[in-house]
Write an enzyme that holds these catalytic residues in place. Structure first.
Site, PDB file in Angstrom:
ATOM      1  N   HIS A 111      20.212   4.489  65.345  1.00 39.10           N
ATOM      2  CA  HIS A 111      20.522   4.358  63.929  1.00 39.10           C
ATOM      3  C   HIS A 111      21.614   3.309  63.726  1.00 39.10           C
ATOM      4  O   HIS A 111      22.438   3.053  64.617  1.00 39.10           O
ATOM      5  CB  HIS A 111      20.961   5.698  63.362  1.00 39.10           C
ATOM      6  CG  HIS A 111      19.872   6.735  63.378  1.00 39.10           C
ATOM      7  ND1 HIS A 111      19.510   7.461  62.270  1.00 39.10           N
ATOM      8  CD2 HIS A 111      19.061   7.174  64.378  1.00 39.10           C
ATOM      9  CE1 HIS A 111      18.529   8.302  62.573  1.00 39.10           C
ATOM     10  NE2 HIS A 111      18.235   8.145  63.852  1.00 39.10           N
ATOM     11  N   GLU A 113      24.267   3.422  61.975  1.00 35.85           N
ATOM     12  CA  GLU A 113      25.612   3.996  62.087  1.00 35.85           C
ATOM     13  C   GLU A 113      26.043   4.085  63.549  1.00 35.85           C
ATOM     14  O   GLU A 113      27.195   3.796  63.894  1.00 35.85           O
ATOM     15  CB  GLU A 113      25.639   5.385  61.446  1.00 35.85           C
ATOM     16  CG  GLU A 113      25.432   5.386  59.938  1.00 35.85           C
ATOM     17  CD  GLU A 113      23.959   5.499  59.521  1.00 35.85           C
ATOM     18  OE1 GLU A 113      23.707   5.992  58.414  1.00 35.85           O
ATOM     19  OE2 GLU A 113      23.066   5.095  60.299  1.00 35.85           O
ATOM     20  N   CYS A 138      21.926  10.001  57.247  1.00 41.78           N
ATOM     21  CA  CYS A 138      21.015  11.120  57.472  1.00 41.78           C
ATOM     22  C   CYS A 138      21.746  12.216  58.250  1.00 41.78           C
ATOM     23  O   CYS A 138      22.845  12.017  58.777  1.00 41.78           O
ATOM     24  CB  CYS A 138      19.771  10.658  58.233  1.00 41.78           C
ATOM     25  SG  CYS A 138      20.083  10.200  59.961  1.00 41.78           S
ATOM     26  N   CYS A 141      22.838  11.324  61.805  1.00 43.27           N
ATOM     27  CA  CYS A 141      24.021  10.468  61.898  1.00 43.27           C
ATOM     28  C   CYS A 141      25.290  11.215  61.508  1.00 43.27           C
ATOM     29  O   CYS A 141      26.363  10.956  62.065  1.00 43.27           O
ATOM     30  CB  CYS A 141      23.845   9.237  61.028  1.00 43.27           C
ATOM     31  SG  CYS A 141      22.659   8.051  61.716  1.00 43.27           S
TER      32      CYS A 141
END
Length: 304
Positions: A111, A113, A138, A141
């Site tokens: 991801h 992040e 999400c 994360c």
């Protein structure tokens, strides 16, 4: 065309489309991005220049730069580009972008992040003050971010919104403290490895990355080096209290490779250093590597 910005023509066109948004800071930002050694990191000093030239706050600038971080996304499955910009405790900015593996299980996805956190960690940051992203993180994360040093102080900055604490997105969080673990991701780690330096030109550096990797749950300290003819990207293992959001060293190394504007077709070798333990990275690394660079055989070096 930007000499250091080795991307596809459509990505370069998008960059040129976005740059005017920076107004007075556009030229300085263009120079930073075109440097041949640009790896998605903007120093604290350059951030201050961009802030002064744009008239924005650091947080507003970071939110704007999320659009540029998206240009580094590798998304052969979804074609959905996600970017993130982490503001380190030093004041430096760190890009992150999502990375997908065509032909592998979706759980291998990195991801944006995680990519930004990885970039900040590799940059020596001890904590992140603010994470700018284009949409709320999400659940996966949120769990990953709660592993960070000073996670309870981390601000999430979204476009046209007042930054909110990560904990406002994650009520009743579960983290290292619940497992009585003292360390946090981004805190300095010294795992005490003393044997197993690979016989490679960058072997000592790779070993050092394994020695500072974050694996307090399995103690299977690990790091990966992904080498091209002119570049070596490194990645460290980052485990998580909830296990599943753990970040593999290969994912981190490939993210670093993408931020350095290198392609998987440029890879000439991949090496893994790993301490013995219940969390072996060998099979997962081989499986992911088979998707992105099937011509490369993983070199594995045990450490202790």
């Amino acid at each position: 065309m930007l000499e250091g910005f080795k991307m596809r023509p459509e990505q370069l066109a998008k960059f040129d489309e976005l740059v005017p948004q920076l107004c007075g800071a556009a030229e300085h930002f263009r120079q930073l991005s075109s440097a041949s050694d640009f790896v998605g990191v903007i120093s604290a000093a350059d951030v201050q220049i961009l802030v002064q030239e744009s008239g924005w706050t650091p947080t507003q600038l970071a939110v704007c730069l999320v659009n540029f971080a998206q240009l580094y996304a590798v998304v052969p499955v979804s074609d959905y580009h996600v970017g993130a910009v982490a503001i380190g405790a030093s004041g430096a900015f760190y890009y992150g972008a999502n990375y997908e593996f065509d032909g592998a299980a979706l759980s291998f996805t990195l991801h944006a992040e995680q990519s930004a956190v990885s970039n900040a960690w590799m940059g020596g940051e001890l904590w992140i003050t603010t994470l700018a992203i284009s949409a709320p993180p999400c659940g996966y994360c949120r769990q990953f971010l709660y592993e960070l040093n000073k996670a309870d102080q981390l601000l999430i900055a979204l476009p046209q919104q007042t930054p909110q604490l990560l904990t406002s997105y994650l009520p009743d969080p579960f983290g290292p403290g619940d497992l009585k673990m003292p360390a946090r991701l981004l805190q300095p780690q010294e795992n005490g490895l003393s044997h197993g330096v690979p016989p490679l030109p960058y072997g000592q550096t790779l070993f050092n990355h394994a020695d500072v990797s974050y694996a307090q749950y399995t103690k299977s300290y690990a790091a990966v080096a992904v080498a091209t003819s002119d570049w070596v990207s490194f990645g460290r293992l980052a485990e998580n209290a909830a296990y599943n959001p753990s970040l593999s060293p290969l994912e981190m190394a490939l993210s670093q490779l993408a931020l350095a504007n290198r392609q998987v077709t440029d890879i000439v070798s991949v090496a893994l250093v790993q301490a013995d333990g219940p969390g072996s990275q060998v099979s997962a690394t081989e499986a992911a590597l088979a998707c992105v660079a099937p011509h490369i055989q993983l070199q594995v070096y045990p450490a202790s």
